[in-house]
Write an enzyme that holds these catalytic residues in place. Structure first.
Site, PDB file in Angstrom:
ATOM      1  N   GLY A  57       0.865  -1.201  -0.032  1.00 44.48           N
ATOM      2  CA  GLY A  57       0.002  -0.036  -0.064  1.00 44.48           C
ATOM      3  C   GLY A  57       0.903   1.257  -0.140  1.00 44.48           C
ATOM      4  O   GLY A  57       1.920   0.914   0.237  1.00 44.48           O
ATOM      5  N   CYS A  84       5.272  -6.199   1.512  1.00 44.94           N
ATOM      6  CA  CYS A  84       5.514  -4.848   1.421  1.00 44.94           C
ATOM      7  C   CYS A  84       5.143  -3.914   2.853  1.00 44.94           C
ATOM      8  O   CYS A  84       5.291  -4.364   3.745  1.00 44.94           O
ATOM      9  CB  CYS A  84       5.343  -3.960   0.195  1.00 44.94           C
ATOM     10  SG  CYS A  84       6.190  -2.605   0.003  1.00 44.94           S
ATOM     11  N   TYR A  85       3.994  -2.995   2.217  1.00 45.80           N
ATOM     12  CA  TYR A  85       3.285  -2.479   3.649  1.00 45.80           C
ATOM     13  C   TYR A  85       2.939  -3.365   4.568  1.00 45.80           C
ATOM     14  O   TYR A  85       2.616  -3.218   5.750  1.00 45.80           O
ATOM     15  CB  TYR A  85       2.336  -1.353   3.012  1.00 45.80           C
ATOM     16  CG  TYR A  85       1.439  -0.760   4.095  1.00 45.80           C
ATOM     17  CD1 TYR A  85       2.078   0.263   4.549  1.00 45.80           C
ATOM     18  CD2 TYR A  85       0.251  -1.299   4.531  1.00 45.80           C
ATOM     19  CE1 TYR A  85       1.370   1.007   5.688  1.00 45.80           C
ATOM     20  CE2 TYR A  85      -0.316  -0.765   5.472  1.00 45.80           C
ATOM     21  CZ  TYR A  85       0.113   0.413   6.183  1.00 45.80           C
ATOM     22  OH  TYR A  85      -0.478   0.998   7.255  1.00 45.80           O
ATOM     23  N   HIS A 171       7.902  -7.830  -3.934  1.00 47.32           N
ATOM     24  CA  HIS A 171       6.662  -8.232  -4.325  1.00 47.32           C
ATOM     25  C   HIS A 171       6.614  -9.689  -5.127  1.00 47.32           C
ATOM     26  O   HIS A 171       6.938  -9.579  -6.246  1.00 47.32           O
ATOM     27  CB  HIS A 171       6.124  -6.908  -5.438  1.00 47.32           C
ATOM     28  CG  HIS A 171       5.730  -5.860  -4.692  1.00 47.32           C
ATOM     29  ND1 HIS A 171       4.430  -5.703  -4.037  1.00 47.32           N
ATOM     30  CD2 HIS A 171       6.585  -4.630  -4.213  1.00 47.32           C
ATOM     31  CE1 HIS A 171       4.499  -4.576  -3.431  1.00 47.32           C
ATOM     32  NE2 HIS A 171       5.560  -3.957  -3.609  1.00 47.32           N
ATOM     33  N   GLU A 173       4.509 -11.278  -6.191  1.00 47.73           N
ATOM     34  CA  GLU A 173       3.213 -11.507  -7.146  1.00 47.73           C
ATOM     35  C   GLU A 173       3.646 -10.783  -8.519  1.00 47.73           C
ATOM     36  O   GLU A 173       2.935 -11.113  -9.639  1.00 47.73           O
ATOM     37  CB  GLU A 173       2.001 -10.640  -6.645  1.00 47.73           C
ATOM     38  CG  GLU A 173       2.022  -9.268  -6.591  1.00 47.73           C
ATOM     39  CD  GLU A 173       2.844  -8.683  -5.401  1.00 47.73           C
ATOM     40  OE1 GLU A 173       3.599  -9.394  -4.718  1.00 47.73           O
ATOM     41  OE2 GLU A 173       2.468  -7.443  -4.877  1.00 47.73           O
ATOM     42  N   ASP A 229     -16.458 -10.753 -22.737  1.00 50.03           N
ATOM     43  CA  ASP A 229     -17.384 -10.714 -21.174  1.00 50.03           C
ATOM     44  C   ASP A 229     -18.880 -10.906 -21.684  1.00 50.03           C
ATOM     45  O   ASP A 229     -19.479 -12.114 -21.164  1.00 50.03           O
ATOM     46  CB  ASP A 229     -17.232  -9.440 -20.629  1.00 50.03           C
ATOM     47  CG  ASP A 229     -16.017  -9.018 -20.299  1.00 50.03           C
ATOM     48  OD1 ASP A 229     -14.922 -10.022 -20.358  1.00 50.03           O
ATOM     49  OD2 ASP A 229     -15.584  -8.034 -19.766  1.00 50.03           O
ATOM     50  N   LYS A 371     -10.324 -11.551 -15.923  1.00 43.97           N
ATOM     51  CA  LYS A 371     -10.286 -11.651 -17.478  1.00 43.97           C
ATOM     52  C   LYS A 371      -9.672 -12.978 -17.943  1.00 43.97           C
ATOM     53  O   LYS A 371     -10.483 -13.567 -18.685  1.00 43.97           O
ATOM     54  CB  LYS A 371      -9.734 -10.476 -17.920  1.00 43.97           C
ATOM     55  CG  LYS A 371      -9.891 -10.274 -19.387  1.00 43.97           C
ATOM     56  CD  LYS A 371     -11.089  -9.481 -19.524  1.00 43.97           C
ATOM     57  CE  LYS A 371     -11.452  -9.007 -21.082  1.00 43.97           C
ATOM     58  NZ  LYS A 371     -12.519  -8.093 -21.079  1.00 43.97           N
TER      59      LYS A 371
END
Ligand code: XMP
Length: 515
Positions: A57, A84-85, A171, A173, A229, A371
């Site tokens: 964050g 992280c945060y 990170h 991710e 979609d 998605k």
């Protein structure tokens, strides 16, 4: 098998990567959910996650209103990973030391692993990690062990073994962190003990059964745009209730070349879906006459769409439900905390959420999906590649790619140029590697010479960008050879365009569409 038996909860502290964390977990075939960091511990208990991840964050833990997780979650006996945060928040709560440094560690950093036990199991001694922080941990929290370090960061990761709590400063991710997915997988499987039960095939079966129960014998309508979609939504509902679904396809005259024909062919002939085709091009064009302001264009198109859709829907009897292709990011972004300070830059017009007045109940089969998962389902349901991998297209269509006033001549021109760009990009095998490539028609003419004659014709811009989610984008470094071919094909074969320019702006500060 229960598809969501084991789930990981991601608490959002405002990181731009929160959704990415949740997607990575799903890639591992484990269901994930995102909640704001302010969620109550009672709610978390009801969700009963097998593990909790605290995202990064923008705040510093010493700021006045810095968000903190509810202390009680630390006593749930559920493994927690702070990123992280999130790591700093844990450190703060466990009385560790954090220092604000003037030099931000941003980008790639060599990280040395000090402990290979669980979070870093099977990792080599040294990996490249992706850092983005100003604050640094200077003293470990109570009961914590160091797991890794970098040159600048003495505690790049730690664990509090008694509490099964972990923190990483980098990170895992993002793709730039080597072995990032392996680290997340170690947390999800080794530490939380999850079973990989999240499977698209199971999701399809469950969803079809759910829609059947929900709709009963009532009729459902669904706006079909030909985008992925709405196409997948329609296919799922069709599988569930067959003829009781009617799709409405409004041709606003602002679609790409041959698109209306293709969509009708695929859904009517191939899938045999009840499809109502409405050619409203004239209505849209007359409403847009004389309009040059981009926001006004968007509003007019949105309004006109609702009017026509409602009108058509009224003609169908016994309709009780509206099918919508709402995705998980739309759901979480509509929760106030997630909205954050992101300013409204353009009013996005989507088919979803429109006919509120109609008092229809909603069927939103994609509400839990990202998605890439929708694409996977589309593939499973037999949706042709043409739709599965088609570049994203804005709701207001070519209207926001013809700068200034729209007329038939400009529409015809842009469709031709756009089709040529798609053809050449495909010919060079670049289509799937590019997020979007398209034409923009500028509201100006320039002088040229063809044969021995002076010409005075329109300027077309080629826009091509690479992006992960449309939020940020880099302009695509198309090879000169391709640019050359684009220029000569467009200029030589489109009467009305005598100059082609290539857009080299990234987002931010530019946007992907020009209006
Ligand atoms: P911008 O231009 O905001 O676009 O950088 C980001 C992405 O969103 C698409 N886009 C839209 N999609 N309705 C949509 O459904 C809209 O009004 C709209 N405007 C932009 C754009 O094509 C890009 O992929």
């Amino acid at each position: 098998m229960n598809n969501k038996k084991d789930l990981i909860l991601v608490l959002d502290f405002g990181s731009q990567y929160t959704q990415l964390i949740a997607r990575r977990i799903r890639e591992l075939r484990v269901y994930s959910l995102i909640e704001p960091c302010t969620v109550s511990t009672d709610k978390i208990k009801k969700i009963a996650p097998k593990g909790i991840i605290l995202s990064g964050g923008p705040n510093s833990v010493y700021e006045k209103n810095a968000p903190m997780p509810d202390r009680e979650i630390l006593n749930l006996n559920t493994p927690i990973l702070g990123i992280c945060y999130g790591m700093q928040a844990i450190t703060h709560l466990f009385k560790g030391g954090i220092k604000h440094t003037s030099t931000r560690e941003y980008g790639r950093a060599e990280m040395y692993i000090d402990n290979h036990h669980d979070l870093f199991f099977t990792l080599p001694e040294k990996i490249t990690s992706w850092m983005s922080h100003g604050d640094t941990i200077t003293r470990l929290p109570e009961g914590a062990k160091k797991l890794s370090h970098t040159q600048q960061t003495p505690y790049a990761a730690f664990s509090i073994p008694k509490k099964k709590i972990y923190g990483v400063q980098f990170h895992p991710e993002v793709a730039h962190t080597e072995y990032g997915l392996q680290i997340i997988s170690n947390f999800v499987f080794r530490i939380c003990g999850c079973f990989p039960s999240w499977q698209v095939k199971n999701f399809i079966q469950e969803t079809i059964a759910k829609i059947r129960r929900q709709a009963g014998k009532d009729r459902v309508i669904c706006g079909l745009s030909g985008g992925i979609d709405s196409s997948v939504t329609a296919l799922l509902i069709h599988k569930a209730i067959g003829k009781n679904l009617t799709c409405i396809f409004v041709n606003n005259g602002l679609l790409r070349k041959n698109e209306p024909r293709q969509v009708r062919k695929i859904f009517k002939e191939h899938f045999r879906i009840n499809l109502k085709y409405v050619n409203a091009a004239k209505d849209f064009l007359s409403k847009l006459k004389g309009i040059t302001d981009p926001e006004q264009k968007r509003k007019i198109i949105g309004y006109e769409f609702i009017r026509i859709f409602e009108n058509e829907a009224k003609k169908i009897k016994n309709v009780k439900f509206l099918g919508q292709g709402t995705l998980y990011p739309d759901v979480i972004e509509s929760v106030p905390f997630f909205d954050g300070p992101t300013a409204k830059i353009k009013s996005h017009h989507n088919v979803g959420g429109l006919p509120k007045k109609m008092k229809l109940k909603l069927i939103e089969p994609l509400r839990e999906l990202f998605k890439d998962e929708v694409r996977e389902i589309g593939k499973e349901l037999g949706l042709p590649e043409k739709i599965l991998y088609r570049h994203p297209f804005p709701g207001p269509g070519l209207a926001v790619r013809i700068l200034g006033e729209i007329d038939r001549e400009k529409l015809a021109l842009i469709k031709e140029v756009d089709a040529k760009i798609e053809k050449i990009i495909k010919k060079h095998g670049l289509y799937k590697n590019i997020w979007q490539a398209f034409a923009v028609l500028l509201p100006l003419k320039s002088v040229g010479v063809m044969g021995d004659k002076r010409t005075y014709e329109y300027v077309a811009a080629v826009r091509a960008v690479n992006s992960l989610d449309g939020m940020t984008a880099d302009w695509t470094k198309l090879p000169y050879k391709v640019l050359e071919e684009l220029s000569s094909e467009i200029i030589n074969k489109t009467q009305g365009v005598n100059r082609v320019v290539f857009d080299i702006s990234s987002k931010p500060p530019a946007t992907i569409e020009w209006e």
